[in-house]
Design an enzyme around this catalytic site. Structure first.
Site, PDB file in Angstrom:
ATOM      1  N   ARG A 377      30.680  28.500  45.596  1.00 38.57           N
ATOM      2  CA  ARG A 377      32.045  28.018  45.384  1.00 38.57           C
ATOM      3  C   ARG A 377      32.318  26.918  46.402  1.00 38.57           C
ATOM      4  NH1 ARG A 377      34.366  32.098  42.217  1.00 38.57           N
ATOM      5  NH2 ARG A 377      33.627  34.211  42.635  1.00 38.57           N
ATOM      6  N   ARG A 407      32.123  33.480  39.064  1.00 40.76           N
ATOM      7  CA  ARG A 407      33.241  33.762  38.174  1.00 40.76           C
ATOM      8  C   ARG A 407      34.498  32.994  38.566  1.00 40.76           C
ATOM      9  NH1 ARG A 407      33.246  39.095  38.259  1.00 40.76           N
ATOM     10  NH2 ARG A 407      32.082  39.419  36.334  1.00 40.76           N
ATOM     11  N   HIS A 437      23.770  34.350  45.381  1.00 36.26           N
ATOM     12  CA  HIS A 437      24.994  34.462  46.177  1.00 36.26           C
ATOM     13  C   HIS A 437      24.736  34.125  47.647  1.00 36.26           C
ATOM     14  CE1 HIS A 437      28.557  36.814  47.814  1.00 36.26           C
ATOM     15  NE2 HIS A 437      29.107  36.094  46.858  1.00 36.26           N
ATOM     16  N   HIS A 597      35.949  38.313  55.639  1.00 36.50           N
ATOM     17  CA  HIS A 597      34.900  38.052  54.660  1.00 36.50           C
ATOM     18  C   HIS A 597      33.497  38.164  55.256  1.00 36.50           C
ATOM     19  CE1 HIS A 597      32.787  35.478  51.547  1.00 36.50           C
ATOM     20  NE2 HIS A 597      33.521  36.259  50.776  1.00 36.50           N
TER      21      HIS A 597
END
Length: 719
Positions: A377, A407, A437, A597
């Site tokens: 992203r 997504r 990822h 995170h």
């Protein structure tokens, strides 16, 4: 007995646990540590969180209910119908709490001099006239209405669009008319009364103009509602991997995704709405009772985001103070520094600009021959992408692993792919059947010195915007131990074969499977050491802890007394109180100003092993994704990450603690230890020190320059 079956039923359900997390976000609106505007912001974040939950997680459970003929959830042993009912009950309670806090906070707006929300019915005639004029000019041109008589279907309504359903009785019949409200219409209408700003909800203004729109009959009832749809439809990108067909498949998928089945119906409770009409509406459109919610506040509180941003500029005292992370402070370049040191940064307390500098130095260095990076992203108009494009145009071989299946970022990643390909970059679309990822960047040099490359391995995305609000760790190094591993890792990614297990490396570990293996093996190693010496412990910080095998390993170790300190922001399937008298597990969820995170795995014996990772301890991350975990090797950064661990372990301000009943609580007698505020204050202090050093350096440089001029000129001047 297998390790999974041994603890069958001794776990919390992931989705019920997640709803408790969203409740923690909502609870921040009632926390005295949180500034007023941020309280409103957290309520809006909770709404945004829920949209994804009902577009992804709930449809998955509904599918399981159908596919298994109402079988049982393996973690809780609840039937799926029971689980979906519990999810409805939990979320309904969350909605009530969210509405309560929202209505309380909104009534305080005028107290803070911001303005206030008003209802159409309470406006004077002059203000109603002004509002109606705005309706005619800015809202009416975008409205259309569809009448339903016998064929009742909501397929034409898009995901997350609000709409107004009106029961209209004419001479001929009684019908439902549905008016979609496009999301580009502003949710609030600004009015001024006595020089003070007021806010009128757009939907309130619309329903008070319906009589003019439906003048062919009598309006009997009105409902304001909103639909969420199943966006978790499968996508097959595996065939034709790397070809234009891959992109065509994704574009087709995105075009059809918004047509999924309805998974949530939100209805705003209005004073005059007849309960019979609500029930009739739900039945007529075949909405399941567990999918419908009646809400005592405006729907979709994400409309508050732009308002909060605007108010924060005018009233900065009502928000968290502005904060910018520490920027690179070495007198040498980052590359020069990394030749003899590793560097561990923590965003946002360290600025993401430092990664941009790392990448820019690679682009500008004529010795750079290749740059390889993963992309999941990125920000709109990403500086990272611009630097990669610049590198390619300079003749550097740039290879970018773009995960098209990230997504809700698919459209932006398609755009990024087009830009990078146009610039001459080589694009790889990840591994077959699993998302990539990992967060890593490799720079390869053509250098006669001992340094042949530089690496960056992180826990978060290469996104300048989210890096300002997400807490993540980022490791930089020129060590051959990391560089060689990353060369092998990108070689693994470049092969399209279906590899069920990733290669073995020295100082990194990659899923599928090997991160799970590493974590379990280390937990077992600590267990054996603890049984032998009575010492040892485990610290884990992740977003989610749901993997059954990892939890089973924790249970086994906790049974013999191994201490566990777990910081799990979101879903946590682990239960307390089932490991016997020796159990020593503390679980907290840190929810505060920034989104936690980062992932840290720490295993303590006579040889501590500390890791950072892109992977949460979830089965999807352990088995179905390509993730990376990097071991911290040098003593300086081991001490640095240990300090981070200690600070998180002591947090009792932003931390919510799990109890044996599965609830989360706050300590009544807090010692006022906030991890996030500690890191902020340390960053501010360091920035001031560095600014002072820069000022001193500048002063010394100027004095030296004057002295040189003095010596050259031979003038007898006072320096």
């Amino acid at each position: 007995m297998g390790i999974k079956s041994k603890y069958k039923g001794e776990l919390y359900n992931r989705d019920l646990s997640w709803l408790l997390f969203n409740k923690r976000v909502i609870e921040l609106a009632n926390n005295y540590h949180v500034p007023y505007l941020n309280k409103l912001n957290f309520l809006s974040i909770a709404s945004s969180n829920l949209d994804e939950f009902y577009s992804v997680r709930v449809p998955s459970l509904q599918s399981q209910e159908a596919l298994t003929n109402n079988g049982r959830d393996p973690k809780t042993m609840l039937k799926y119908s029971e689980l979906l009912k519990k999810i409805h009950e939990s979320n309904d309670n969350n909605f009530k709490l969210q509405s309560k806090y929202f209505n309380q906070l909104i009534t305080q707006l005028s107290d803070y001099g911001i303005g206030k929300f008003v209802k159409y019915v309470d406006l004077c005639d002059r203000m109603k006239q002004k509002a109606n004029q705005k309706f005619d000019e800015k809202i009416l041109p975008f409205l259309t209405s569809t009448t339903f008589n016998s064929e009742y279907n909501l397929d034409f309504l898009k995901n997350k669009w609000m709409a107004i359903a009106t029961l209209v009785k004419t001479k001929a019949d009684t019908s439902i008319r549905i008016m979609p409200i496009p999301p580009y219409i502003r949710r609030t209408v600004s009015l001024k009364a006595n020089g003070k700003k007021q806010y009128l909800m757009m939907e309130d203004l619309i329903i008070n103009n319906l009589e003019n729109l439906y003048d062919d009959g009598e309006i009997e009832d009105v409902i304001i509602f909103r639909l969420s749809r199943d966006l978790d439809a499968s996508i097959d990108l595996e065939k034709n991997n790397g070809s234009k067909k891959t992109i065509q498949n994704l574009r087709h998928y995105l075009a059809n995704r918004e047509k999924g089945k309805v998974t949530m119906l939100e209805i705003q409770n209005l004073p005059d709405t007849n309960e019979k009409f609500i029930n009739y509406f739900i039945k007529k459109f075949k909405i399941k009772p567990n999918d419908a919610f009646k809400i005592d506040a405006p729907l979709d509180l994400t409309f508050m985001f732009p308002l909060i941003k605007s108010w924060s500029k005018k009233h900065p005292e009502l928000s968290y103070p502005d904060f910018s992370g520490t920027k690179w402070h070495g007198n040498k370049s980052m590359q020069d520094y990394l030749k003899s040191h590793n560097l561990l940064l923590q965003y946002p307390y360290d600025s993401f600009d430092q990664f941009l500098q790392f990448l820019k130095e690679a682009v500008d260095n004529p010795k750079t021959i290749a740059i390889k990076q993963t992309i999941y992203r990125v920000a709109d108009n990403s500086k990272v992408i611009e630097l990669l494009k610049e590198a390619s145009k300079k003749g550097i071989k740039v290879t970018v692993v773009v995960e098209l299946r990230a997504r809700f970022d698919e459209t932006n990643n398609l755009k990024v792919t087009d830009e990078l390909e146009d610039a001459g970059c080589e694009i790889i679309f990840g591994k077959k059947y699993m998302k990539v990822h990992s967060k890593t960047c490799l720079v390869i040099m053509n250098d006669k010195s001992s340094v042949k490359g530089y690496v960056q391995i992180g826990t978060g995305n290469y996104n300048e915007q989210t890096a300002k609000g997400f807490v993540d760790l980022s490791l930089y190094s020129s060590s051959d131990e990391y560089v060689n591993c990353l060369i092998s890792f990108f070689d693994y990614l470049s092969h399209n074969g279906d590899c069920s297990r990733s290669p073995k490396y020295n100082s990194i570990v990659s899923s599928p499977n090997r991160i799970e293996d590493m974590v379990i093996q280390n937990i077992n190693r600590v267990k054996e050491y603890y049984q032998k010496y009575g010492k040892g412990k485990v610290f884990l910080k992740v977003n989610s802890l749901t993997d059954v095998d990892v939890i089973a390993a924790i249970y086994d170790a906790a049974t013999v007394g191994v201490p566990f300190r777990l910081v799990v922001r979101g879903s946590c399937c682990l239960k307390l109180g089932i490991c016997g008298d020796k159990e020593n597990i503390v679980v907290s969820s840190v929810v505060g100003q920034f989104l936690e995170h980062s992932r840290i795995y720490a295993f303590y014996t006579d040889q501590p092993s500390l890791w950072i990772s892109s992977a949460d301890l979830m089965t999807r991350n352990m088995v179905n994704r390509v993730e990376l975990a990097a071991k911290i090797l040098d003593k300086y950064n081991i001490n640095k990450i240990q300090k981070i661990i200690d600070i998180y372990s002591e947090d009792d301000v932003d931390g919510f603690f799990l109890d044996k009943e599965g609830n989360y609580f706050k300590f009544e007698n807090s010692k006022n230890h906030s991890a996030q505020q500690t890191f902020i204050q340390e960053s501010i202090k360091l920035s001031k020190q560095l600014e002072s050093q820069r000022s001193l350096y500048k002063w010394i440089t100027e004095k030296i320059s004057k002295l040189k001029n003095h010596l050259v000129s031979g003038k007898n001047e006072t320096l």
